[in-house]
Design a protein around this motif. Structure first.
Motif, PDB file in Angstrom:
ATOM      1  N   THR A  75      13.192  54.986  42.151  1.00 31.84           N
ATOM      2  CA  THR A  75      14.067  54.497  41.082  1.00 31.84           C
ATOM      3  C   THR A  75      14.599  55.646  40.250  1.00 31.84           C
ATOM      4  O   THR A  75      13.848  56.560  39.891  1.00 31.84           O
ATOM      5  N   THR A  98      16.624  56.320  36.666  1.00 31.15           N
ATOM      6  CA  THR A  98      17.063  55.731  35.401  1.00 31.15           C
ATOM      7  C   THR A  98      18.196  56.569  34.832  1.00 31.15           C
ATOM      8  O   THR A  98      18.032  57.782  34.639  1.00 31.15           O
ATOM      9  N   THR A 103      20.594  52.204  29.183  1.00 25.58           N
ATOM     10  CA  THR A 103      19.940  52.697  30.392  1.00 25.58           C
ATOM     11  C   THR A 103      20.058  51.686  31.517  1.00 25.58           C
ATOM     12  O   THR A 103      20.108  50.473  31.281  1.00 25.58           O
ATOM     13  N   ARG A 104      20.093  52.212  32.743  1.00 21.85           N
ATOM     14  CA  ARG A 104      20.135  51.368  33.932  1.00 21.85           C
ATOM     15  C   ARG A 104      19.183  51.945  34.967  1.00 21.85           C
ATOM     16  O   ARG A 104      19.132  53.160  35.163  1.00 21.85           O
ATOM     17  N   ASP A 105      18.452  51.074  35.634  1.00 20.58           N
ATOM     18  CA  ASP A 105      17.558  51.483  36.722  1.00 20.58           C
ATOM     19  C   ASP A 105      18.242  51.216  38.059  1.00 20.58           C
ATOM     20  O   ASP A 105      18.647  50.083  38.342  1.00 20.58           O
ATOM     21  N   LYS A 117      15.366  59.650  34.163  1.00 19.46           N
ATOM     22  CA  LYS A 117      14.090  59.585  34.876  1.00 19.46           C
ATOM     23  C   LYS A 117      14.339  59.579  36.378  1.00 19.46           C
ATOM     24  O   LYS A 117      15.352  59.059  36.837  1.00 19.46           O
TER      25      LYS A 117
END
Length: 498
Positions: free
Chosen positions: A364, A366, A373-375, A338
């Motif tokens: 941000t 993603t 997942t990491r933001d 994202k």
């Protein structure tokens, strides 16, 4: 040119029956109503223009482009169109008609103004802003816009954007007819569309067809609208119009093996084109965002080996040192799912999403890394000119004699000075390749950064990790080659297997 004639054969079958004639059988089935484009053309046609570009060339080179002569072109138009060669403002072979202004240089030089290209465009505003393709006005010394009422104006180039192939020019006129801008996001596959332009210099030519596909990725910056509308050289820059008389695209490209129309044409979505045009009108250039990463497509094999539910996103192959992505903590091998909260379905989506973001914006990203997942927070920078790649790599050492492992790789530790020079954090160097790795295209000198979800820090650790791999499962190996990093799915071999 070869002309193929398609002949249609109709066969009729007659079946006799011994029943009384049924009156209701006498009426023929009603014919389907075909679209009528006449009102649409009357509405939009006056706002479509012909664009002619010229260049200064030596008098000895006046005439048609190289490889063509007046006789060839005259015969072409006579045989296939039944008309003489179209006469430009300078007449055939670049001759200036009697009474027309002489465009020769005032100093009596040997250069003259010769037609260098022809295209189409459409009027955006009543005060004379015209949109066309960037490639129509590229390298032009002068640009001329001809309206449907035969008035011709010398245009001023406002700005071009080669990345999207959009250009805006301005003519000194007022109270001009204008097009209505539609919404390309509402385009439906199968709907009727019309193109108006100047194929081969034949002004105000109308062709029709349907939308064949949307979001067609041809390797360019933008996704295209694909149609089967007849588009030929000279149609470039003209409008693609829906049945409501709204412009939904700019006719830009064709797929062809001959140089002529073959049933596939592409149009730039008008939503994207208008965003570019607004910036060109305001500042004469387009400002885009960048996050300083190189990306690649996420294949199904890569997605399966990484545990992704489906093949989506953009795989980060390299991160520019000191760039926004590195500062945000993005790493080679991350899958960007994202951007700014919006899903990245394919790798080609990300450049457009980042480019449309105003530089300085904090947003941000993603990413998918090691099964989760990491933001990450990132500040978008302004796109700069491409930098030349630096070749600061050292040659790989001679391969050391050792047994290859389950992946078919012999590896060694990377010297500290080489790690510093390449800004590496761990990894091992490939000294020899065979078996699964060789079949997947790995090479001596590649750097193995990760196996599955395990970061590789030494040759000893690499051997320990690969010795525990399951031959029944694919494993994603993160490989760096030069400045690029990508996942390579490998299936470990069983002992004794080649």
């Amino acid at each position: 040119m070869t002309i193929f004639t398609v002949r249609k054969f109709f066969a009729a079958a007659v079946v006799a029956v011994c029943l009384p004639f049924a009156p209701h059988m006498a009426s023929a089935a009603p014919a389907a109503n075909l679209p009528d484009f006449t009102d649409l053309v009357d509405k939009v046609g006056p706002a479509v223009v012909n664009i002619r570009t010229t260049a200064r060339v030596p008098t000895s080179q006046r005439g048609l482009p190289p490889g063509l002569d007046d006789g060839d072109m005259s015969e072409f138009f006579r045989r296939f169109f039944g008309i003489p060669l179209p006469q430009g403002p300078q007449g055939p072979q670049g001759q200036i008609p009697r009474g027309a202004p002489d465009t020769s240089p005032p100093d009596g030089g040997n250069d003259t103004e010769q037609n260098s290209g022809v295209g189409s465009g459409f009027i955006l505003s009543a005060d004379g802003y015209v949109m066309t393709n960037a490639h129509v006005v590229d390298d032009a010394d002068s640009i001329y816009v001809t309206l449907t009422d035969k008035r011709e104006f010398k245009a001023k180039l406002i700005g071009v954007d080669d990345r999207t192939d959009v250009a805006v020019v301005k003519i000194n006129a007022s109270n001009l007819p204008v097009v209505t801008i539609g919404d390309s996001n509402k385009v439906r596959v199968g709907e009727w569309v019309v193109a108006i332009g100047s194929p081969f210099g034949l002004e105000n030519t109308v062709t029709a067809g349907i939308v064949s596909a949307k979001g067609r990725d041809t390797g360019d910056y933008l996704p295209f609208i694909q149609t089967d509308v007849a588009v030929n050289p000279g149609n470039s820059g003209g409008p693609l119009i829906n049945m409501d008389g709204e412009v939904i695209g700019i006719n830009s490209q064709i797929y062809s093996r001959t140089g002529g129309f073959m049933g596939i044409s592409f149009a730039i979505p008008i939503d994207e084109a208008m965003r570019v045009a607004d910036q060109l009108k305001t500042s004469g250039k387009v400002v885009r965002g960048r996050i300083a990463v190189a990306i690649g497509e996420v294949t199904k094999d890569v997605a399966d080996s990484l545990g992704l539910p489906k093949a989506q996103g953009a795989m980060v192959s390299s991160v520019e040192p000191g760039g926004p992505a590195e500062k945000a903590g993005i790493q080679p091998g991350d899958i960007i799912l994202k951007f700014g909260g919006l899903p990245v379905e394919a790798a080609t989506d990300l450049p457009r999403m980042v480019g449309d973001t105003k530089p300085g914006t904090k947003t941000t990203v993603t990413v998918w890394r090691k099964g989760q997942t990491r933001d990450l927070s990132i500040t978008v920078a302004e796109m700069q000119a491409d930098k030349a790649a630096k070749d600061g790599q050292k040659k790989a050492p001679e391969p050391k004699p050792r047994a290859s492992n389950a992946l078919g790789l012999a590896v060694s530790d990377i010297p500290a000075d080489q790690q510093n020079a390449q800004k590496l954090h761990g990894g091992v160097q490939v000294d020899a390749v065979e078996g699964p790795a060789a079949r997947a295209g790995l090479q001596r000198g590649d750097i193995i950064m990760r196996v599955g979800d395990v970061d590789i820090t030494s040759a000893k650790q690499f051997e320990e990790v690969t010795s525990k791999l399951d031959p029944q499962k694919m494993v994603a190996v993160l490989v760096r080659r030069g400045d690029n990093t990508q996942f390579v799915p490998l299936r470990p071999r069983t002992p004794g297997q080649k």
